[in-house]
Enzyme design. Structure first.
Site, mmCIF file in Angstrom:
data_model
loop_
_atom_site.group_PDB
_atom_site.id
_atom_site.type_symbol
_atom_site.label_atom_id
_atom_site.label_comp_id
_atom_site.label_asym_id
_atom_site.label_seq_id
_atom_site.Cartn_x
_atom_site.Cartn_y
_atom_site.Cartn_z
ATOM 1 C CB THR A 156 46.943 -19.680 -16.326
ATOM 2 O OG1 THR A 156 47.665 -20.334 -17.366
ATOM 3 C CG2 THR A 156 47.511 -20.163 -15.006
ATOM 4 C CG ASP A 179 51.928 -21.914 -15.760
ATOM 5 O OD1 ASP A 179 50.903 -21.351 -15.334
ATOM 6 O OD2 ASP A 179 52.610 -21.462 -16.699
ATOM 7 N NE ARG A 192 54.479 -19.813 -25.027
ATOM 8 C CZ ARG A 192 53.896 -18.713 -24.590
ATOM 9 N NH1 ARG A 192 54.502 -17.931 -23.721
ATOM 10 N NH2 ARG A 192 52.706 -18.377 -25.018
ATOM 11 C CG ASP A 197 53.358 -17.128 -11.401
ATOM 12 O OD1 ASP A 197 52.704 -17.009 -10.352
ATOM 13 O OD2 ASP A 197 54.052 -18.132 -11.671
ATOM 14 C CG ASP A 235 49.759 -23.002 -19.565
ATOM 15 O OD1 ASP A 235 49.282 -23.761 -20.421
ATOM 16 O OD2 ASP A 235 50.278 -21.905 -19.839
ATOM 17 N N GLY A 249 46.822 -14.444 -20.388
ATOM 18 C CA GLY A 249 46.040 -15.309 -21.274
ATOM 19 C C GLY A 249 44.659 -15.582 -20.698
ATOM 20 N NE ARG A 302 50.182 -12.719 -23.341
ATOM 21 C CZ ARG A 302 49.976 -13.682 -22.434
ATOM 22 N NH1 ARG A 302 50.356 -13.509 -21.189
ATOM 23 N NH2 ARG A 302 49.412 -14.818 -22.791
HETATM 24 P P1 ATP Z 1 49.528 -16.375 -18.474
HETATM 25 O O1 ATP Z 1 51.019 -16.383 -18.632
HETATM 26 O O2 ATP Z 1 48.987 -17.580 -17.858
HETATM 27 O O3 ATP Z 1 48.847 -16.014 -19.719
HETATM 28 P P2 ATP Z 1 50.082 -14.115 -16.812
HETATM 29 O O4 ATP Z 1 49.264 -13.303 -15.881
HETATM 30 O O5 ATP Z 1 51.323 -14.735 -16.227
HETATM 31 O O6 ATP Z 1 49.144 -15.190 -17.452
HETATM 32 P P3 ATP Z 1 51.644 -12.191 -18.318
HETATM 33 O O7 ATP Z 1 51.525 -11.738 -19.718
HETATM 34 O O8 ATP Z 1 52.953 -12.706 -17.839
HETATM 35 O O9 ATP Z 1 50.470 -13.233 -18.080
HETATM 36 O O10 ATP Z 1 51.267 -10.962 -17.349
HETATM 37 C C1 ATP Z 1 50.075 -10.235 -17.525
HETATM 38 C C2 ATP Z 1 50.356 -8.770 -17.313
HETATM 39 O O11 ATP Z 1 50.796 -8.567 -15.966
HETATM 40 C C3 ATP Z 1 51.455 -8.175 -18.168
HETATM 41 O O12 ATP Z 1 51.046 -7.826 -19.450
HETATM 42 C C4 ATP Z 1 51.850 -6.948 -17.357
HETATM 43 O O13 ATP Z 1 50.910 -5.918 -17.535
HETATM 44 C C5 ATP Z 1 51.725 -7.486 -15.937
HETATM 45 N N1 ATP Z 1 53.049 -7.937 -15.509
HETATM 46 C C6 ATP Z 1 53.697 -9.048 -15.864
HETATM 47 N N2 ATP Z 1 54.906 -9.139 -15.297
HETATM 48 C C7 ATP Z 1 55.037 -8.037 -14.545
HETATM 49 C C8 ATP Z 1 56.070 -7.522 -13.710
HETATM 50 N N3 ATP Z 1 57.216 -8.173 -13.544
HETATM 51 N N4 ATP Z 1 55.840 -6.352 -13.100
HETATM 52 C C9 ATP Z 1 54.691 -5.688 -13.275
HETATM 53 N N5 ATP Z 1 53.687 -6.121 -14.051
HETATM 54 C C10 ATP Z 1 53.851 -7.255 -14.681
#
Ligand code: ATP
Length: 322
Positions: A127, A131, A173, A105, A129, A13, A74
């Site tokens: 982010t 979080d 969330r 994360d 959040d 995000g 994503r």
């Molecule tokens: P937020 O949740 O705050 O929006 P985030 O970085 O946690 O941010 P995610 O959509 O969970 O957002 O992850 C971003 C991208 O990171 C995913 O679309 C994917 O490409 C990669 N990613 C997420 N989880 C994994 C994983 N377990 N292993 C490898 N790549 C991952």
């Protein structure tokens, strides 16, 4: 290993301040004589070979803008071995020796996987959040919480004029930081967060009725997204108390906007630190804020940390919200 070229991406995000972090990464790396490649739309840019050269001027005029100039996405494909292999090939093709991965994360999990495949990565927490377990602060939170505050203040004006109860959903969330902080800042009667289960009758409706007995005529209930439907809660409050109750979902307005001082400064420091690490050939790390200072951790350790809910602020909120 002499690091000649680094990449930078934003993923997950978007959050206000991501641009300031990108700017800090690009300028720090260039000042160290490295080249910088911008990776477009997070890990998708690595898979699809969507890479741009960055120079000092590429990041001009972005420090005050929300969103991310590198776009974000994503990328489910990156969670598959085939996607990671394609990403590694793109790094080889462009001579990318390390990457700063700005996001949450999930983004850090991607950075860990890429580091394990030989491309050193450093995560920067961004982010709205707040979080992310490994850091006390995430880029974007301050701007978002101020946006929530401003929006709820506006809702208060109209709730006050009509003697209404306004039930507001803010983002979060799995975590209630935005709800807790904006709720305290706006003088909410009740704040609902996923970390603490409340009883609708006892903790919300009785509290509203008790406040009403002391002369209070309008009420603000702030609810984190992960708790449940604000429409249903507003209906419930209205049917039991008879107080005209309206639900509002703030939604994506919380993501945008010009980043605050806190977010711009933190993003600048974190971006700078991420490049310091990569320039020494150190990867598989995340930068974080601890006791107001910028520190760094192993990504694996960072992903396994646990973040305490702010019980103290919750206690303060309970004591002063009647
Ligand atoms: P937020 O949740 O705050 O929006 P985030 O970085 O946690 O941010 P995610 O959509 O969970 O957002 O992850 C971003 C991208 O990171 C995913 O679309 C994917 O490409 C990669 N990613 C997420 N989880 C994994 C994983 N377990 N292993 C490898 N790549 C991952």
């Amino acid at each position: 290993m002499k690091v000649k070229t680094i990449g930078v991406l934003t993923s997950g995000g978007d959050a206000p301040g991501m641009n300031a972090a990108v700017r800090a990464v690009v300028r720090t790396a260039l000042s160290k004589g490295m080249q910088v490649k911008g990776i477009i739309r997070g890990y998708n840019g690595l898979i699809d070979d969507d890479i741009v050269d960055m120079n000092i001027r590429s990041v001009s005029d972005i420090i005050h803008r929300g969103g991310t100039m590198l776009y974000t996405a994503r990328s489910p494909r990156f969670r598959e071995e085939e996607g990671i292999q394609m990403a590694v090939q793109t790094c080889e093709k462009h001579g990318i020796d390390g990457i700063v991965c700005i996001g949450g994360d999930g983004t850090f999990r991607g950075a860990r996987d890429l580091s394990l495949h030989g491309v050193p990565c450093v995560g920067v927490p961004a982010t709205i959040d707040n979080d992310i377990s490994s850091t006390e602060y995430t880029i974007g939170f301050d701007t978002a919480v101020n946006t929530c505050m401003e929006m709820v203040d506006r809702l208060r004006d109209t709730a006050q004029s009509h003697d209404r109860c306004t039930v507001v959903e803010v983002m979060g969330r799995g975590a209630g930081y935005l709800a807790l902080h904006s709720g305290v800042a706006c003088g909410a009667t009740t704040i609902l967060v996923p970390e603490i289960r409340l009883d609708v009758e006892k903790d919300i409706i009785d509290k509203i009725l008790n406040s009403q007995r002391t002369g209070k005529k309008h009420f603000i209930v702030v609810v984190a997204e992960g708790v449940g439907s604000v429409d249903r809660l507003a209906q419930q409050i209205q049917s039991v108390t008879g107080i005209d109750s309206r639900a509002t979902v703030l939604g994506h307005v919380q993501r945008g906007g010009t980043p605050s001082v806190r977010d711009r400064v933190t993003a600048s420091k974190m971006g700078y630190e991420a490049v310091q690490l990569l320039s020494q050939g150190i990867g598989n790390r995340v930068v974080a804020e601890k006791d107001g200072k910028i520190v760094d951790y192993d990504i694996y350790d960072a992903l396994n940390m646990e973040k305490d809910f702010d019980e103290y602020l919750h206690e303060v909120a309970n004591a002063i919200s009647n």
